[in-house]
Design a protein around this motif. Structure first.
Motif, PDB file in Angstrom:
ATOM      1  N   SER A  23      -4.068  -4.694  10.136  1.00 23.05           N
ATOM      2  CA  SER A  23      -3.174  -4.811  11.287  1.00 23.05           C
ATOM      3  C   SER A  23      -3.163  -3.531  12.115  1.00 23.05           C
ATOM      4  CB  SER A  23      -1.755  -5.138  10.805  1.00 23.05           C
ATOM      5  OG  SER A  23      -0.840  -5.175  11.869  1.00 23.05           O
ATOM      6  N   THR A  78       7.099   1.125   2.427  1.00 22.92           N
ATOM      7  CA  THR A  78       7.080  -0.335   2.351  1.00 22.92           C
ATOM      8  C   THR A  78       7.065  -0.748   0.880  1.00 22.92           C
ATOM      9  OG1 THR A  78       4.660  -0.560   2.283  1.00 22.92           O
ATOM     10  CG2 THR A  78       5.672  -0.338   4.450  1.00 22.92           C
ATOM     11  N   LEU A 100      10.284  -0.898   5.260  1.00 22.36           N
ATOM     12  CA  LEU A 100       9.944  -2.309   5.444  1.00 22.36           C
ATOM     13  C   LEU A 100       9.984  -3.023   4.106  1.00 22.36           C
ATOM     14  CD1 LEU A 100       6.803  -1.883   7.752  1.00 22.36           C
ATOM     15  CD2 LEU A 100       9.186  -2.137   8.449  1.00 22.36           C
ATOM     16  N   SER A 104       7.825  -7.994   4.919  1.00 19.60           N
ATOM     17  CA  SER A 104       7.852  -7.475   6.297  1.00 19.60           C
ATOM     18  C   SER A 104       6.754  -6.466   6.574  1.00 19.60           C
ATOM     19  CB  SER A 104       9.215  -6.818   6.569  1.00 19.60           C
ATOM     20  OG  SER A 104      10.275  -7.656   6.199  1.00 19.60           O
ATOM     21  N   GLU A 106       3.854  -6.630   7.630  1.00 18.88           N
ATOM     22  CA  GLU A 106       3.051  -6.808   8.838  1.00 18.88           C
ATOM     23  C   GLU A 106       3.742  -6.244  10.075  1.00 18.88           C
ATOM     24  OE1 GLU A 106       0.118  -7.488   9.392  1.00 18.88           O
ATOM     25  OE2 GLU A 106      -0.699  -8.582   7.691  1.00 18.88           O
ATOM     26  N   GLU A 107       4.972  -5.747   9.920  1.00 17.09           N
ATOM     27  CA  GLU A 107       5.675  -5.109  11.030  1.00 17.09           C
ATOM     28  C   GLU A 107       5.385  -3.614  11.091  1.00 17.09           C
ATOM     29  OE1 GLU A 107       7.172  -6.983  13.169  1.00 17.09           O
ATOM     30  OE2 GLU A 107       6.885  -8.769  11.920  1.00 17.09           O
ATOM     31  N   ALA A 110       4.647  -2.166  14.529  1.00 17.82           N
ATOM     32  CA  ALA A 110       5.872  -2.108  15.328  1.00 17.82           C
ATOM     33  C   ALA A 110       6.758  -0.955  14.871  1.00 17.82           C
ATOM     34  CB  ALA A 110       6.627  -3.436  15.231  1.00 17.82           C
ATOM     35  N   TYR A 121      13.696   3.024  11.783  1.00 16.89           N
ATOM     36  CA  TYR A 121      13.416   1.584  11.865  1.00 16.89           C
ATOM     37  C   TYR A 121      13.478   0.960  10.479  1.00 16.89           C
ATOM     38  CZ  TYR A 121      10.704  -2.662  13.061  1.00 16.89           C
ATOM     39  OH  TYR A 121      10.282  -3.951  13.259  1.00 16.89           O
ATOM     40  N   CYS A 123      13.156  -3.117   8.597  1.00 21.18           N
ATOM     41  CA  CYS A 123      12.866  -4.533   8.815  1.00 21.18           C
ATOM     42  C   CYS A 123      12.791  -5.243   7.470  1.00 21.18           C
ATOM     43  CB  CYS A 123      11.552  -4.706   9.577  1.00 21.18           C
ATOM     44  SG  CYS A 123      11.172  -6.432   9.987  1.00 21.18           S
ATOM     45  N   HIS A 125      12.442  -9.163   6.488  1.00 17.73           N
ATOM     46  CA  HIS A 125      12.377 -10.604   6.723  1.00 17.73           C
ATOM     47  C   HIS A 125      12.885 -11.350   5.500  1.00 17.73           C
ATOM     48  CE1 HIS A 125      10.533 -10.045  10.493  1.00 17.73           C
ATOM     49  NE2 HIS A 125       9.293  -9.801  10.085  1.00 17.73           N
ATOM     50  N   LYS A 134      -1.219 -10.438  10.754  1.00 18.11           N
ATOM     51  CA  LYS A 134      -1.463 -10.185  12.171  1.00 18.11           C
ATOM     52  C   LYS A 134      -2.804  -9.523  12.450  1.00 18.11           C
ATOM     53  CE  LYS A 134       3.469  -9.744  13.213  1.00 18.11           C
ATOM     54  NZ  LYS A 134       4.532  -8.844  13.748  1.00 18.11           N
TER      55      LYS A 134
END
Length: 441
Positions: A23, A78, A100, A104, A106-107, A110, A121, A123, A125, A134
């Motif tokens: 990604s 992550t 993450l 999550s 794959e974020e 971002a 940040y 994230c 999911h 992605k």
């Protein structure tokens, strides 16, 4: 950005890492193996047992030094530790810019964008779905073998295991998506595909209403370019007749099963939340050896689970001596907060756990040496892993050996071979865990 990616823990985590790298490559980022040259550092963490948790925390703290006193502009965490301790990481390690969760990863691109804007940040999911890939996966295993993660999460809820809480319930990846991934991997030169999940033998039950690993094997066996297909993480109670038949009929499927049993004493198995008994395990092993006489069986054990006694340990030792597993690993029990077993009475001392673990491995070393001696004279196909520095020799693996965890075979030859080549070899000698062989004409 120039990025250093550190992947900790299991091969399932490694698959997530490879998708993250793919990604990020699609976003134009570059990569380095040197901390000093990294603009961003990403740590895909693990916390399955205490040693893994400590390694993850130590790695984060070590990399934080490059954030506070080096050229690193972004530190991202992550994976499992990030899912389990999301608030603690952000609150207690200010150098961490982004966290993450396990669903999550794959974020990550971002996350880096937000960090560059000056934001912290997070994230997470829902753990009900599957990650949305992605980018094209970027292999880190050398390209001749790759892991195919066929499912996420677990429904077993063993009393010692935190995985269902940080990975969610069992979710199979659709067959069509897996075969597409496998074809792409084969086109990149992958010769061996290793099927992984928290539990592979339940594959498909949530999507198709029945166990469907045999169907997946049939489909994967048709893919041109693949030579070996290996199955890991099979719960013994879920191994079924259709799966065994598929292993027998599909020539690319290795006669190899990784079947963690954890222990053999019925009382301990019940406390662990395992769904087998000693008698059922003995029956399953006998069945597999009868149906597939040249099968290689690997297992994993826990030493020092709460309430284990010397008699239970000796019962296990006797069983192992009789069963003669071809491959075996042992973990000392690790009490994980949030699991029932962490609160069980009769916790075992670390010294005793380590003693029992060492006794098991000493016995297994004797078993493996005897089994390797029996291999002399056999002729097997070998996948070349690389050359031996300074010698006219190569190291490889037979179908009996999974990469990184099992043994190797050493081959003397003046021929020029490449990693990923398959050659026919006659076994001529044995070490404690490895073999020696010669090229067949």
């Amino acid at each position: 950005m120039n990025i250093l990616v550190i992947s900790l823990g299991c091969d399932k985590n490694l698959v997530d890492t490879e998708f993250m790298i793919g990604s990020l490559k699609a976003q134009g980022h570059t990569f380095t193996n040197e901390e000093e040259k990294a603009d961003a550092i990403i740590i895909n963490s693990c916390c399955f047992i205490n040693d893994a948790k400590e390694e993850s925390i130590h790695t984060i703290l070590e990399m934080a030094k490059y954030k506070s006193g080096g050229s690193c502009l972004a530190l991202v965490v992550t994976g499992c530790l990030a899912e389990r301790y999301r608030d603690e990481i952000m609150a207690e390690i200010p150098e961490v810019d982004a966290v993450l969760g396990t669903n999550s990863y794959e974020e990550v691109a971002a996350a880096l964008d937000e960090v560059q804007k000056g934001s912290r940040y997070t994230c997470y999911h829902s753990l009900e779905g599957l990650p949305a890939h992605k980018g094209k996966r970027s292999l880190t295993t050398g390209g001749h073998y790759a892991h195919l993660k066929i499912a996420e999460g677990c429904d077993k809820h063993c009393s010692y295991c935190i995985i269902p809480k940080i990975r969610g319930a069992y979710r199979s990846v659709p067959i069509e998506e897996l075969t597409a991934q496998a074809r792409e991997l084969a086109e990149q030169g992958v010769r061996e595909l290793i099927l992984v999940a928290q539990e592979t033998t339940l594959y498909g039950i949530d999507l198709y209403g029945e166990k469907s690993l045999h169907v997946l094997l049939d489909r994967l066996n048709e893919i041109s370019g693949l030579r070996w297909i290996r199955i890991m993480y099979c719960y013994p109670e879920e191994i079924y007749d259709g799966l065994v038949a598929s292993i027998k009929r599909n020539e690319k499927v290795c006669h190899y099963l990784d079947m963690p049993i954890q222990h053999i004493n019925d009382t301990l198995l019940k406390r662990m939340g395992r769904q087998t008994t000693k008698a059922e395990l003995e029956e399953k092993i006998a069945f597999l050896k009868k149906e597939i006489p040249d099968i290689t069986l690997r297992t994993t054990l826990i030493a020092g689970f709460p309430g284990e006694t010397q008699d239970m340990h000796e019962e296990l030792m006797y069983f192992l001596n009789e069963a003669e597993f071809d491959r075996l690993g042992v973990f000392t029990y690790s009490p994980e907060e949030g699991t029932p077993a962490a609160g069980f009475p009769c916790q075992i001392t670390e010294e005793q756990k380590e003693l029992w673990r060492d006794e098991i491995m000493e016995l297994q070393e004797e078993i493996i040496y005897d089994r390797n001696e029996e291999m002399k004279g056999r002729e097997l196909w070998v996948m070349i892993e690389g050359g031996v520095d300074g010698e006219h020799a190569y190291v490889g693996r037979t179908y009996r050996d999974a990469p990184e965890i099992d043994g190797y075979i050493f081959i003397d030859t003046d021929e020029v071979l490449m990693t990923g080549d398959f050659v026919k070899v006659r076994i001529t000698g044995a070490y404690e865990y490895d073999l020696i062989g010669e090229m067949m004409p």
